[in-house]
Enzyme design. Structure first.
Site, PDB file in Angstrom:
ATOM      1  N   LYS A 160       0.843  -1.207   0.000  1.00  0.00           N
ATOM      2  CA  LYS A 160       0.000   0.000   0.000  1.00  0.00           C
ATOM      3  C   LYS A 160       0.874   1.252   0.000  1.00  0.00           C
ATOM      4  O   LYS A 160       0.696   2.151  -0.808  1.00  0.00           O
ATOM      5  CB  LYS A 160      -0.918   0.045   1.247  1.00  0.00           C
ATOM      6  CG  LYS A 160      -1.865  -1.129   1.384  1.00  0.00           C
ATOM      7  CD  LYS A 160      -2.782  -0.974   2.597  1.00  0.00           C
ATOM      8  CE  LYS A 160      -2.090  -1.001   3.946  1.00  0.00           C
ATOM      9  NZ  LYS A 160      -1.458  -2.281   4.282  1.00  0.00           N
ATOM     10  N   ARG A 171     -10.034   1.382   7.581  1.00  0.00           N
ATOM     11  CA  ARG A 171      -9.700  -0.042   7.555  1.00  0.00           C
ATOM     12  C   ARG A 171     -10.648  -0.890   8.376  1.00  0.00           C
ATOM     13  O   ARG A 171     -10.358  -2.050   8.652  1.00  0.00           O
ATOM     14  CB  ARG A 171      -8.245  -0.294   7.909  1.00  0.00           C
ATOM     15  CG  ARG A 171      -7.851  -0.075   9.327  1.00  0.00           C
ATOM     16  CD  ARG A 171      -6.386   0.286   9.410  1.00  0.00           C
ATOM     17  NE  ARG A 171      -5.450  -0.786   9.368  1.00  0.00           N
ATOM     18  CZ  ARG A 171      -4.183  -0.629   8.929  1.00  0.00           C
ATOM     19  NH1 ARG A 171      -3.770   0.517   8.451  1.00  0.00           N
ATOM     20  NH2 ARG A 171      -3.367  -1.620   8.974  1.00  0.00           N
ATOM     21  N   ARG A 217      11.701  -6.438   5.835  1.00  0.00           N
ATOM     22  CA  ARG A 217      11.740  -5.045   6.297  1.00  0.00           C
ATOM     23  C   ARG A 217      12.187  -4.969   7.751  1.00  0.00           C
ATOM     24  O   ARG A 217      12.895  -4.034   8.146  1.00  0.00           O
ATOM     25  CB  ARG A 217      10.361  -4.395   6.129  1.00  0.00           C
ATOM     26  CG  ARG A 217      10.362  -2.921   6.493  1.00  0.00           C
ATOM     27  CD  ARG A 217       9.065  -2.230   6.178  1.00  0.00           C
ATOM     28  NE  ARG A 217       7.979  -2.753   6.994  1.00  0.00           N
ATOM     29  CZ  ARG A 217       6.694  -2.450   6.815  1.00  0.00           C
ATOM     30  NH1 ARG A 217       6.342  -1.650   5.835  1.00  0.00           N
ATOM     31  NH2 ARG A 217       5.770  -2.950   7.592  1.00  0.00           N
ATOM     32  N   ARG A 271      11.076  -1.831  12.188  1.00  0.00           N
ATOM     33  CA  ARG A 271       9.821  -1.211  12.624  1.00  0.00           C
ATOM     34  C   ARG A 271       9.261  -2.004  13.800  1.00  0.00           C
ATOM     35  O   ARG A 271       9.257  -3.239  13.768  1.00  0.00           O
ATOM     36  CB  ARG A 271       8.830  -1.197  11.443  1.00  0.00           C
ATOM     37  CG  ARG A 271       7.797  -0.095  11.563  1.00  0.00           C
ATOM     38  CD  ARG A 271       6.988   0.020  10.304  1.00  0.00           C
ATOM     39  NE  ARG A 271       5.665  -0.572  10.470  1.00  0.00           N
ATOM     40  CZ  ARG A 271       4.694  -0.500   9.563  1.00  0.00           C
ATOM     41  NH1 ARG A 271       4.907   0.123   8.433  1.00  0.00           N
ATOM     42  NH2 ARG A 271       3.524  -1.055   9.792  1.00  0.00           N
ATOM     43  N   ARG A 282      -1.259  -8.866  13.135  1.00  0.00           N
ATOM     44  CA  ARG A 282      -1.751  -7.854  12.170  1.00  0.00           C
ATOM     45  C   ARG A 282      -2.501  -8.530  11.024  1.00  0.00           C
ATOM     46  O   ARG A 282      -3.512  -8.012  10.549  1.00  0.00           O
ATOM     47  CB  ARG A 282      -0.576  -7.021  11.646  1.00  0.00           C
ATOM     48  CG  ARG A 282      -0.096  -5.987  12.675  1.00  0.00           C
ATOM     49  CD  ARG A 282       1.332  -5.546  12.403  1.00  0.00           C
ATOM     50  NE  ARG A 282       1.524  -4.918  11.134  1.00  0.00           N
ATOM     51  CZ  ARG A 282       2.713  -4.880  10.494  1.00  0.00           C
ATOM     52  NH1 ARG A 282       3.787  -5.441  11.050  1.00  0.00           N
ATOM     53  NH2 ARG A 282       2.824  -4.274   9.339  1.00  0.00           N
TER      54      ARG A 282
HETATM   55  P1  AP5 Z   1       4.665  -1.501   2.129  1.00  0.00           P
HETATM   56  O1  AP5 Z   1       4.514  -0.705   0.895  1.00  0.00           O
HETATM   57  O2  AP5 Z   1       5.085  -0.814   3.385  1.00  0.00           O
HETATM   58  O3  AP5 Z   1       3.324  -2.323   2.397  1.00  0.00           O
HETATM   59  P2  AP5 Z   1       2.048  -1.871   3.223  1.00  0.00           P
HETATM   60  O4  AP5 Z   1       0.891  -2.593   2.619  1.00  0.00           O
HETATM   61  O5  AP5 Z   1       1.990  -0.384   3.307  1.00  0.00           O
HETATM   62  O6  AP5 Z   1       2.438  -2.553   4.613  1.00  0.00           O
HETATM   63  P3  AP5 Z   1       2.481  -1.957   6.088  1.00  0.00           P
HETATM   64  O7  AP5 Z   1       3.166  -2.985   6.892  1.00  0.00           O
HETATM   65  O8  AP5 Z   1       3.031  -0.580   6.125  1.00  0.00           O
HETATM   66  O9  AP5 Z   1       0.939  -1.927   6.352  1.00  0.00           O
HETATM   67  P4  AP5 Z   1       0.146  -2.007   7.678  1.00  0.00           P
HETATM   68  O10 AP5 Z   1      -1.255  -1.945   7.210  1.00  0.00           O
HETATM   69  O11 AP5 Z   1       0.504  -3.139   8.561  1.00  0.00           O
HETATM   70  O12 AP5 Z   1       0.696  -0.742   8.463  1.00  0.00           O
HETATM   71  P5  AP5 Z   1       0.165   0.741   8.666  1.00  0.00           P
HETATM   72  O13 AP5 Z   1       1.344   1.600   8.697  1.00  0.00           O
HETATM   73  O14 AP5 Z   1      -0.969   1.065   7.765  1.00  0.00           O
HETATM   74  O15 AP5 Z   1       5.653  -2.714   1.795  1.00  0.00           O
HETATM   75  C1  AP5 Z   1       6.065  -3.623   2.791  1.00  0.00           C
HETATM   76  C2  AP5 Z   1       7.461  -4.170   2.393  1.00  0.00           C
HETATM   77  O16 AP5 Z   1       7.339  -4.894   1.170  1.00  0.00           O
HETATM   78  C3  AP5 Z   1       8.481  -3.053   2.132  1.00  0.00           C
HETATM   79  O17 AP5 Z   1       9.724  -3.488   2.581  1.00  0.00           O
HETATM   80  C4  AP5 Z   1       8.451  -2.899   0.601  1.00  0.00           C
HETATM   81  O18 AP5 Z   1       9.670  -2.428   0.109  1.00  0.00           O
HETATM   82  C5  AP5 Z   1       8.138  -4.309   0.143  1.00  0.00           C
HETATM   83  N1  AP5 Z   1       7.354  -4.351  -1.094  1.00  0.00           N
HETATM   84  C6  AP5 Z   1       6.305  -3.548  -1.425  1.00  0.00           C
HETATM   85  N2  AP5 Z   1       5.809  -3.902  -2.635  1.00  0.00           N
HETATM   86  C7  AP5 Z   1       6.557  -4.961  -3.072  1.00  0.00           C
HETATM   87  C8  AP5 Z   1       6.522  -5.758  -4.255  1.00  0.00           C
HETATM   88  N3  AP5 Z   1       5.606  -5.559  -5.228  1.00  0.00           N
HETATM   89  N4  AP5 Z   1       7.433  -6.758  -4.364  1.00  0.00           N
HETATM   90  C9  AP5 Z   1       8.344  -6.988  -3.385  1.00  0.00           C
HETATM   91  N5  AP5 Z   1       8.445  -6.243  -2.244  1.00  0.00           N
HETATM   92  C10 AP5 Z   1       7.549  -5.234  -2.085  1.00  0.00           C
HETATM   93  O19 AP5 Z   1      -0.492   0.638  10.136  1.00  0.00           O
HETATM   94  C11 AP5 Z   1       0.325   0.375  11.258  1.00  0.00           C
HETATM   95  C12 AP5 Z   1      -0.521   0.351  12.519  1.00  0.00           C
HETATM   96  O20 AP5 Z   1      -1.133   1.644  12.723  1.00  0.00           O
HETATM   97  C13 AP5 Z   1      -1.706  -0.622  12.523  1.00  0.00           C
HETATM   98  O21 AP5 Z   1      -1.326  -1.939  12.884  1.00  0.00           O
HETATM   99  C14 AP5 Z   1      -2.603   0.030  13.592  1.00  0.00           C
HETATM  100  O22 AP5 Z   1      -2.099  -0.193  14.886  1.00  0.00           O
HETATM  101  C15 AP5 Z   1      -2.433   1.519  13.297  1.00  0.00           C
HETATM  102  N6  AP5 Z   1      -3.416   1.995  12.309  1.00  0.00           N
HETATM  103  C16 AP5 Z   1      -3.145   2.479  11.074  1.00  0.00           C
HETATM  104  N7  AP5 Z   1      -4.270   2.820  10.451  1.00  0.00           N
HETATM  105  C17 AP5 Z   1      -5.284   2.540  11.308  1.00  0.00           C
HETATM  106  C18 AP5 Z   1      -6.691   2.659  11.221  1.00  0.00           C
HETATM  107  N8  AP5 Z   1      -7.297   3.124  10.133  1.00  0.00           N
HETATM  108  N9  AP5 Z   1      -7.432   2.294  12.310  1.00  0.00           N
HETATM  109  C19 AP5 Z   1      -6.846   1.829  13.434  1.00  0.00           C
HETATM  110  N10 AP5 Z   1      -5.511   1.672  13.570  1.00  0.00           N
HETATM  111  C20 AP5 Z   1      -4.735   2.033  12.509  1.00  0.00           C
END
Ligand code: AP5
Length: 192
Positions: free
Chosen positions: A13, A88, A128, A134, A145
């Protein structure tokens, strides 16, 4: 252009939203990144959110609305936005929809779902963890998660499909190819 990315942790994402922001001059609004900034700054919101984020649990809705809503309204006045990570849950989607219906032109035009298998998601997140450390990228928290995604976020796919704005993409291919598929989709939708 007003987009939302819905996909499990590690699906790409953030990676794709960043590219969209650079390509189309829209704002990348990442709820996770905004929360991590609040936590790093030690703000009252950050202090309340920290334990949830570190455990891989969802942060209470009211904290999210504080952090995200103003940014969305601001971005809607310009070239638009790509939301990454908010809404989400169904309750967040309903709250966001209610808010958007009060202001002309801020509603979502397309929801992008990146499909990636569990093995690949784990591999990416553990990769990562080694590179960036992280706090929520530990093995146990990654599993939690993913379970939270299945329970709380998956139902959003049906919600947006019923509204005719959900688009499914193969997120398991290399980042450039995924970005190419998204660009082609946006052209087909008349958004780019
Ligand atoms: P990346 O692009 O970071 O993937 P992502 O889908 O953004 O994964 P995240 O781990 O950041 O998502 P998340 O939903 O767990 O975390 P968020 O920050 O939203 O890529 C991941 C890795 O893969 C990277 O190393 C990248 O280089 C690699 N990669 C990407 N694409 C690739 C490809 N095509 N091929 C190979 N490698 C690739 O949320 C974190 C926390 O915040 C949540 O757990 C929760 O506690 C809180 N939170 C956030 N939003 C909310 C909400 N709306 N409500 C309540 N709590 C929330």
């Amino acid at each position: 252009m007003q987009l939302l990315m819905v996909a499990p942790p590690g699906a790409g994402k953030g990676t794709q939203a960043e590219r969209l922001a650079a390509a189309y001059g829209i704002e990348h609004i990442s709820s996770g990144e905004l929360l991590r900034r609040e936590i790093a700054a030690g703000s009252p919101t950050g202090r309340r959110a920290a334990a949830f984020v570190d455990a891989g649990d969802l942060v209470p809705d009211e904290l999210l609305l504080d952090v995200v809503a103003a940014r969305v309204l601001e971005a809607s006045g310009g070239a638009g936005y790509v939301l990454d990570g908010y809404p989400r849950t169904l309750s967040q989607a309903e709250a966001a929809h209610a808010l958007a219906s009060q202001v002309d032109g801020v509603g979502l035009q397309a929801v992008l779902h990146l499909r990636v298998g569990r093995g690949e998601l784990r591999r990416r997140l553990l990769g990562r963890a080694h590179r960036e450390g992280r706090a929520d990228d530990t093995e146990a928290t990654i599993e939690h998660r993913l379970a939270v995604f299945d329970q709380e976020t998956e139902p959003l796919l049906g919600y947006y499909a019923a509204r005719g704005i959900l688009h499914d993409l193969d997120g398991e291919r290399p980042p450039d190819e995924v970005a190419g598929d998204i660009a082609a989709l946006l052209v087909r939708l008349g958004l780019a």
